[in-house]
Design a protein around this motif. Structure first.
Motif, PDB file in Angstrom:
ATOM      1  N   GLU A   1      -1.445  -9.464   5.139  1.00 44.68           N
ATOM      2  CA  GLU A   1      -2.709  -9.002   4.569  1.00 44.68           C
ATOM      3  C   GLU A   1      -2.490  -8.320   3.220  1.00 44.68           C
ATOM      4  N   GLN A   2      -1.512  -7.408   3.151  1.00 44.54           N
ATOM      5  CA  GLN A   2      -1.318  -6.637   1.923  1.00 44.54           C
ATOM      6  C   GLN A   2      -0.727  -7.481   0.802  1.00 44.54           C
TER       7      GLN A   2
ATOM      8  N   ASP B   1       0.829  -1.211   0.000  1.00 49.11           N
ATOM      9  CA  ASP B   1       0.000   0.000   0.000  1.00 49.11           C
ATOM     10  C   ASP B   1       0.862   1.260   0.000  1.00 49.11           C
ATOM     11  N   ASP B   2       2.035   1.208   0.646  1.00 53.87           N
ATOM     12  CA  ASP B   2       2.956   2.346   0.623  1.00 53.87           C
ATOM     13  C   ASP B   2       3.467   2.604  -0.789  1.00 53.87           C
ATOM     14  N   MET B   3       3.771   1.538  -1.520  1.00 51.07           N
ATOM     15  CA  MET B   3       4.265   1.695  -2.886  1.00 51.07           C
ATOM     16  C   MET B   3       3.208   2.314  -3.786  1.00 51.07           C
TER      17      MET B   3
ATOM     18  N   PHE C   1       4.588  -1.878  -9.978  1.00 54.11           N
ATOM     19  CA  PHE C   1       5.825  -2.064  -9.227  1.00 54.11           C
ATOM     20  C   PHE C   1       5.635  -3.095  -8.120  1.00 54.11           C
ATOM     21  N   VAL C   2       4.497  -3.079  -7.449  1.00 50.02           N
ATOM     22  CA  VAL C   2       4.202  -4.096  -6.431  1.00 50.02           C
ATOM     23  C   VAL C   2       4.282  -5.484  -7.050  1.00 50.02           C
TER      24      VAL C   2
END
Length: 448
Positions: free
Chosen positions: A165-166, A104-106, A118-119
């Motif tokens: 989770e992510q 989520d940060d990416m 990118f993730v």
């Protein structure tokens, strides 16, 4: 834009003084066990290429391999011998995550579609690397046994829960582990739980570098060692790099030097902080001891800021390491500090000998995100592995090769940002090791 050779000889590395007072790098376990390097020439003439790659580590050799397999003329310039930078001197863990930022940060950093691309690259980076090793038949002691991140305090289980989770929401093969499960995987009760990504594992990194170089040459790339790029400039819509004895003219450029970039592109060199990462290997362990520690042979690195990490080798050793505030007498001090740390978790390791201690320079960024850049027309670069360089470098090298071959970068997993040089970079490099004190203080506190 000029480049000196100072960055190609580490000073203060703790391996003993060489000629002229320059401290020579101590030999690594990987140098003692990797298959021989291919015989590669120094560049001694003027070469023409479709693609010029500067840097013969994971990024550069991955880019060269993929471009050569696509039929392009490729020239690689490596300033030293293969694997003398961090690509050949790291712990060899293949980890499909970034150090701190989560998926989520990416996405928040790079935007919806670009961030998710990118993730996906990071998510698949370990699996893609092991697939590449199998496809090419590279002998690098590859073991896709998984990567586990145990948590060192009860409060940090939230880190594991968030990451499971992510990453799980995006299809990664991850699993949350309770304390009993982590204890079974590691062979110690020192942790409070954690999580595992089963696509990870470990390799002999120098063997991988040499194997990628050999396969790139077999595909048609020209790889030159001991050929530092002293200058790089644009001339007549081409990139021109000059070395001590030759030059290369190419339509496209990829810079893959990471923490070893000298002054060719100062804006990239000064946006990362190179730090020494120390590694150490035990002598071969008794079978009973080896089977009691990481019996499933996973790679492991935990949630400490002052990181604890380890993995087995093909010849029955345990490879670990750590950080030092100052490099003076580094090998002896590391043996004592990390040896006591390991013995606290695994009493069977008390008194074990460590017969190899070495280091390599990794490139850190202040926010733990990598930096991916366009370098003018048809030029691409990245830096800032933050200790996750094995799988990430190979994946980004492939993506930059695709961009250099004409794929629309907007369709690729290349989250471009402009270079952001750090003010007082040289001062940061000097005081950077003091961050270890902060990490140790934070590690001693419960993280809610």
């Amino acid at each position: 834009m000029s480049q000196t050779t100072q960055d190609f000889a580490d000073r203060g590395a703790g391996g003993g003084p060489g000629q002229g007072g320059i401290w020579r790098k101590p030999d690594s376990l990987w140098e003692a066990t990797a298959p021989p390097a291919p015989e590669l020439p120094v560049l001694r003439d003027h070469a023409q290429a479709d693609l010029l790659v500067i840097g013969g580590g994971f990024t550069g050799l991955s880019a060269a391999l993929h471009a050569a397999e696509a039929g392009r003329r490729v020239v690689v310039l490596e300033a030293s011998e293969l694997g003398r930078g961090a690509s050949g001197r790291n712990n060899g863990q293949v980890i499909p995550t970034l150090t701190r930022p989560d998926p989520d940060d990416m996405v928040a950093r790079f935007g919806g579609e670009a961030g998710e691309r990118f993730v996906a690259l990071v998510r698949d980076s370990a699996a893609d690397l092991f697939d590449l090793i199998r496809r090419l038949g590279i002998d690098c002691a590859a073991e896709q046994t998984g990567w586990v991140q145990p948590v060192h305090s009860p409060g940090r289980i939230r880190i594991a829960e968030r990451r499971v989770e992510q990453w799980g929401r995006r299809g990664a093969p991850v699993e949350l582990l309770d304390r009993a499960a982590v204890s079974k995987i590691l062979g110690t009760d020192a942790y409070f739980g954690g999580w595992i990504n089963r696509s990870g594992g470990h390799i002999n990194p120098l063997a991988l570098v040499r194997g990628l170089a050999a396969r790139a040459v077999a595909a048609g790339a020209a790889v030159h060692v001991n050929s530092p790029a002293l200058s790089v400039e644009r001339q007549n819509d081409c990139w021109v790099a000059r070395t001590p004895q030759g030059a290369v003219t190419a339509d496209r450029l990829i810079l893959g030097t990471n923490g070893y970039a000298a002054a060719v592109f100062p804006e990239i060199r000064t946006e990362v902080v190179p730090v020494l990462s120390w590694q150490m290997a035990t002598a071969p362990l008794d079978e009973s001891v080896r089977r009691a520690i990481l019996p499933g042979r996973q790679a492991m690195s935990d949630t400490h800021g002052d990181l604890r990490f380890m993995r087995h080798t093909a010849d029955g050793r345990l490879v670990s390491g750590g950080a030092l505030l100052i490099p003076v007498n580094g090998p002896d001090r590391l043996r004592r500090i990390v040896g006591e740390r390991l013995a606290g978790m695994f009493p069977a390791l008390r008194g074990v000998a460590f017969d190899h201690v070495w280091n390599g320079r990794i490139a850190m960024t202040t926010d733990y995100f990598p930096r991916v850049h366009r370098l003018g027309p048809n030029g691409f670069a990245w830096a800032g592995c933050n200790g996750r360089g094995v799988a990430l470098s190979v994946a980004l090298g492939r993506e930059m090769a695709r961009a250099a071959l004409g794929r629309d970068p907007a369709e690729l997993a290349l989250p471009f940002t402009p270079p952001t040089p750090l003010p007082f970079n040289e001062l940061l490099q000097r005081v950077g090791p003091l961050k270890i004190l902060q990490y140790r203080w934070n590690d001693s506190r419960e993280i809610a």
